[in-house]
Write a protein that holds these residues in place. Structure first.
Motif, PDB file in Angstrom:
ATOM      1  N   TYR A 199     -13.780  54.945 -22.803  1.00 39.18           N
ATOM      2  CA  TYR A 199     -14.840  54.549 -23.167  1.00 39.18           C
ATOM      3  C   TYR A 199     -15.830  54.847 -22.237  1.00 39.18           C
ATOM      4  O   TYR A 199     -16.985  55.521 -22.587  1.00 39.18           O
ATOM      5  CB  TYR A 199     -14.824  52.593 -23.326  1.00 39.18           C
ATOM      6  CG  TYR A 199     -16.483  52.213 -23.770  1.00 39.18           C
ATOM      7  CD1 TYR A 199     -17.039  52.684 -24.649  1.00 39.18           C
ATOM      8  CD2 TYR A 199     -16.985  51.391 -22.860  1.00 39.18           C
ATOM      9  CE1 TYR A 199     -18.461  52.024 -24.977  1.00 39.18           C
ATOM     10  CE2 TYR A 199     -18.079  50.472 -23.303  1.00 39.18           C
ATOM     11  CZ  TYR A 199     -18.738  51.157 -24.210  1.00 39.18           C
ATOM     12  OH  TYR A 199     -20.071  50.723 -24.358  1.00 39.18           O
ATOM     13  N   TYR A 200     -15.563  54.655 -20.756  1.00 35.32           N
ATOM     14  CA  TYR A 200     -16.634  55.216 -19.673  1.00 35.32           C
ATOM     15  C   TYR A 200     -16.596  56.586 -19.770  1.00 35.32           C
ATOM     16  O   TYR A 200     -17.795  57.128 -19.627  1.00 35.32           O
ATOM     17  CB  TYR A 200     -15.890  54.709 -18.223  1.00 35.32           C
ATOM     18  CG  TYR A 200     -16.527  55.242 -17.173  1.00 35.32           C
ATOM     19  CD1 TYR A 200     -17.544  54.700 -16.731  1.00 35.32           C
ATOM     20  CD2 TYR A 200     -15.944  56.337 -16.556  1.00 35.32           C
ATOM     21  CE1 TYR A 200     -18.331  55.085 -15.547  1.00 35.32           C
ATOM     22  CE2 TYR A 200     -16.733  56.721 -15.466  1.00 35.32           C
ATOM     23  CZ  TYR A 200     -17.702  56.253 -15.035  1.00 35.32           C
ATOM     24  OH  TYR A 200     -18.320  56.503 -13.969  1.00 35.32           O
ATOM     25  N   ALA A 201     -15.576  57.524 -19.933  1.00 38.41           N
ATOM     26  CA  ALA A 201     -15.539  58.816 -20.140  1.00 38.41           C
ATOM     27  C   ALA A 201     -16.531  59.420 -21.182  1.00 38.41           C
ATOM     28  O   ALA A 201     -17.627  60.444 -21.035  1.00 38.41           O
ATOM     29  CB  ALA A 201     -14.106  59.553 -20.220  1.00 38.41           C
ATOM     30  N   ILE A 202     -16.381  58.682 -22.506  1.00 35.93           N
ATOM     31  CA  ILE A 202     -17.219  59.235 -23.726  1.00 35.93           C
ATOM     32  C   ILE A 202     -18.669  58.917 -23.567  1.00 35.93           C
ATOM     33  O   ILE A 202     -19.550  59.515 -23.790  1.00 35.93           O
ATOM     34  CB  ILE A 202     -16.564  58.466 -24.884  1.00 35.93           C
ATOM     35  CG1 ILE A 202     -15.218  59.061 -25.342  1.00 35.93           C
ATOM     36  CG2 ILE A 202     -17.386  58.541 -26.193  1.00 35.93           C
ATOM     37  CD1 ILE A 202     -14.670  58.066 -26.133  1.00 35.93           C
ATOM     38  N   LEU A 220     -21.765  50.922 -14.928  1.00 37.77           N
ATOM     39  CA  LEU A 220     -21.284  51.980 -14.392  1.00 37.77           C
ATOM     40  C   LEU A 220     -21.611  53.299 -14.577  1.00 37.77           C
ATOM     41  O   LEU A 220     -21.659  54.468 -13.765  1.00 37.77           O
ATOM     42  CB  LEU A 220     -19.764  51.655 -14.191  1.00 37.77           C
ATOM     43  CG  LEU A 220     -19.174  50.649 -13.360  1.00 37.77           C
ATOM     44  CD1 LEU A 220     -17.639  50.421 -13.651  1.00 37.77           C
ATOM     45  CD2 LEU A 220     -19.471  50.879 -11.941  1.00 37.77           C
ATOM     46  N   VAL A 221     -21.876  53.531 -15.816  1.00 36.28           N
ATOM     47  CA  VAL A 221     -22.157  54.776 -16.399  1.00 36.28           C
ATOM     48  C   VAL A 221     -23.609  55.201 -15.835  1.00 36.28           C
ATOM     49  O   VAL A 221     -23.699  56.522 -15.453  1.00 36.28           O
ATOM     50  CB  VAL A 221     -22.305  54.771 -17.961  1.00 36.28           C
ATOM     51  CG1 VAL A 221     -23.021  56.143 -18.415  1.00 36.28           C
ATOM     52  CG2 VAL A 221     -20.960  54.557 -18.703  1.00 36.28           C
ATOM     53  N   ILE A 228     -15.133  69.787 -18.955  1.00 36.91           N
ATOM     54  CA  ILE A 228     -13.503  69.395 -18.292  1.00 36.91           C
ATOM     55  C   ILE A 228     -13.688  68.754 -17.002  1.00 36.91           C
ATOM     56  O   ILE A 228     -12.900  67.963 -16.814  1.00 36.91           O
ATOM     57  CB  ILE A 228     -12.677  70.706 -18.067  1.00 36.91           C
ATOM     58  CG1 ILE A 228     -12.321  71.404 -19.423  1.00 36.91           C
ATOM     59  CG2 ILE A 228     -11.539  70.716 -17.305  1.00 36.91           C
ATOM     60  CD1 ILE A 228     -11.573  72.637 -19.252  1.00 36.91           C
ATOM     61  N   MET A 229     -14.264  69.165 -15.951  1.00 34.35           N
ATOM     62  CA  MET A 229     -14.483  68.669 -14.692  1.00 34.35           C
ATOM     63  C   MET A 229     -14.808  67.122 -14.864  1.00 34.35           C
ATOM     64  O   MET A 229     -14.482  66.207 -14.276  1.00 34.35           O
ATOM     65  CB  MET A 229     -15.376  69.574 -13.675  1.00 34.35           C
ATOM     66  CG  MET A 229     -14.968  70.784 -13.393  1.00 34.35           C
ATOM     67  SD  MET A 229     -13.230  70.436 -12.283  1.00 34.35           S
ATOM     68  CE  MET A 229     -12.339  71.706 -12.539  1.00 34.35           C
ATOM     69  N   GLY A 230     -15.871  67.005 -15.747  1.00 34.31           N
ATOM     70  CA  GLY A 230     -16.517  65.657 -16.026  1.00 34.31           C
ATOM     71  C   GLY A 230     -15.223  64.914 -16.698  1.00 34.31           C
ATOM     72  O   GLY A 230     -15.222  63.556 -16.153  1.00 34.31           O
TER      73      GLY A 230
END
Lengths: 226, 311
Positions: free
Chosen positions: B90-93, B175-176, B235-237
């Motif tokens: 969820y955080y990554a998306i 946090l985002v 990708i790095m993100g």
């Protein structure tokens, strides 16, 4: 309240103390950079059987979560009674520092044309002479970038330092700061001062080296992406 | 036949003096690096694989238990595993696409002919160099419901201020926001900026002659030309977002009520609070497997949308 305040003040004194004592932090980047510049040259320019395998292994190493590497490191270090020493940080930081440095250097080498060193080789230089006299001077900006990133990484690193160091007199600044935060009543003034102290060296480093850092970062990303 | 083969093999093995010197020089370059690679990268990875098949609580020697750790993690013996992986996703998306858009926007702004470009670039880049512990602390202060700077701003507009880090719904978006502040002007932006400066001027001019406006030039030239860079930053993100630890640990400690309990925090807790090292190693391999799979998948998918100039 009084006790907490005093504790916070003591921690803060420790933080100041640490500014002076964390001088080993350039040490690891220095060695990492030297090793990575030789290794990345070997990986990108010399023809040998493992070159491709090891190049992709670096990417894999780069993908590994820091916490995963920390578990075995913690095991080995507690066996060797190395935990709670600054030496443990100096030895463990290359686990992420070396792949990162190698990655950046590989990107940089692939942006330098091979003709120069080939000319040097034809003129009778051996590989070492070609490397030290022709290639190395060209990579100075990248070397500096890798060094500076290494130093800022070592300066800011939190997880390893938090797990490996537990006595207050050896804590690094990020750990000292996090330690102050766990107190219920937050000493905002002292915390802000500590945060600013933490940011100053990083700011200074970047201001001095920003041209090189930008070039070092972009060389690998654009050429090495394919 | 066999004799001829043996001879061929022997002549392959016999190196001239020059070849031998070459090989020696190659090893001299590689030896320090290989030692470093094996000691600092390969060895920890191997030890952690072995640990993941054991029960090990530091006090007693490790005991081989086969796949039990993995079964415990995957088949519901540990209620926190799947939700914490879900929260990391969820955080990554949320953070990766927003971060890419923000980085690209800043890069486009900085690619205009500005005065004091180095100054602006430094200003945007600094948050990414600021130690994440300090960043987390600053945002705890900004988001503070009593003394935080944001409170008067919300009162002025007349909106109720969310409870940020202390609310279940807002904790991860908070946090985002922190990660956007931290990373939007960071290395991704610098790489975008370099990519923008690499877009051939001829293409832009040709499009202008054909009557393309700013927007069409952006969509049909800039974005395709930038696609390798977008791919790299993406990708790095993703890798960075799935591994995030420092800011969550310092700003929220995984709370409130596990709202920001990411997989990295769960591994940390298992390893260094409960000292369940074998299980923690298995969990960390689960995370590594997810990251590796996603990266391979992205490389596979990249051929459909990434355009490499020249080749």
């Amino acid at each position: 309240m009084g006790a907490e305040r005093r504790r916070a003040a003591e921690t803060f004194a420790t933080v100041f103390f640490l500014v002076g004592r964390f001088f080993p932090c350039p040490f690891t980047p220095l060695i990492s950079t030297a090793v990575a510049s030789l290794g990345a040259y070997g990986l990108t320019r010399l023809r040998w059987r493992g070159a491709n395998t090891f190049s992709s292994l670096i990417l894999v190493a780069y993908l590994m979560p820091g916490i995963m590497m920390l578990i075995p490191i913690y095991q080995v270090f507690s066996k060797l009674r190395l935990t709670n020493t600054l030496l443990s940080l100096i030895i463990s930081y290359p686990t992420f520092g070396l792949p990162f440095a190698t990655w950046l250097m590989m990107g940089y080498y692939s942006s330098i044309p091979t003709e120069l060193e080939e000319a040097a080789l034809i003129d009778g230089c051996n590989r070492f002479q070609a490397f030290f006299r022709v290639v190395l001077p060209l990579t100075k900006p990248a070397l500096l970038a890798v060094m500076l990133f290494g130093v800022t990484q070592a300066w800011s690193e939190f997880l390893y330092a938090y797990v490996l160091i537990y006595s207050e007199d050896k804590m690094t600044i990020p750990v000292g700061l996090a330690q102050m935060i766990t107190v219920d009543v937050l000493p905002w003034g002292e915390l802000s001062a500590a945060a600013v102290i933490m940011a100053i060296p990083v700011l200074a480093i970047y201001t001095l080296g920003q041209r090189f850092m930008v070039r070092g970062l972009t060389a690998g990303a654009i050429k090495g992406g394919g | 036949m066999a004799v001829a083969e043996a001879q061929a093999a022997r002549s392959k093995m016999r190196m001239t003096a020059r070849e031998r010197r070459r090989a020696f020089q190659g090893y001299a370059f590689l030896t320090p690096w290989l030692i470093g690679f094996f000691a600092f990268t390969a060895l920890p990875i191997v030890v952690s694989v072995i640990l993941s098949f054991t029960r090990y609580s530091v006090l007693r020697p490790p005991q081989f238990i086969g796949l039990k750790n993995y079964r415990h993690a995957l088949l519901g013996g540990d209620d926190l595993v799947w939700p914490s992986i879900g929260r990391s996703f969820y955080y990554a998306i949320l953070s990766v696409p927003l971060g890419l858009i923000a980085s690209l926007t800043i890069a486009i702004l900085l690619n205009q002919k500005l005065r004091f470009l180095a100054f602006w670039r430094t200003l945007y880049f600094l948050p990414s160099l600021t130690p994440s512990v300090a960043t987390a602390y600053i945002w705890r202060w900004l988001f503070n419901p009593e003394i935080g700077v944001l409170k008067p701003a919300f009162e002025f507009v007349g909106l109720p201020m969310p409870r940020w880090f202390s609310s279940m719904e807002w904790a991860i978006p908070s946090l985002v926001i922190v990660s956007l502040w931290q990373n939007a002007g960071g290395s991704a932006m610098i790489i975008f900026l370099a990519g923008l400066q690499d877009v051939p001027v001829e293409l832009m001019e040709a499009a202008e002659i054909d009557g393309a406006g700013r927007w069409r030039k952006f969509w049909h030239i800039t974005i395709p030309m930038l696609s390798p860079v977008i791919f790299f930053n993406f990708i790095m993100g993703i890798i960075g977002a799935l591994r995030v630890f420092d800011t969550a640990f310092v700003a929220t400690g995984g709370g409130p009520a596990y709202a920001t309990w990411f997989i990295s925090l769960h591994i940390y807790q298992t390893a260094f609070v409960y000292f369940d090292m074998g299980y923690a190693a298995a969990l960390s391999w689960l995370l590594a497997a997810i990251i590796i799979t996603l990266t391979i998948l992205q490389f596979r998918l990249s051929k459909y949308w990434v355009f490499y100039q020249g080749g």
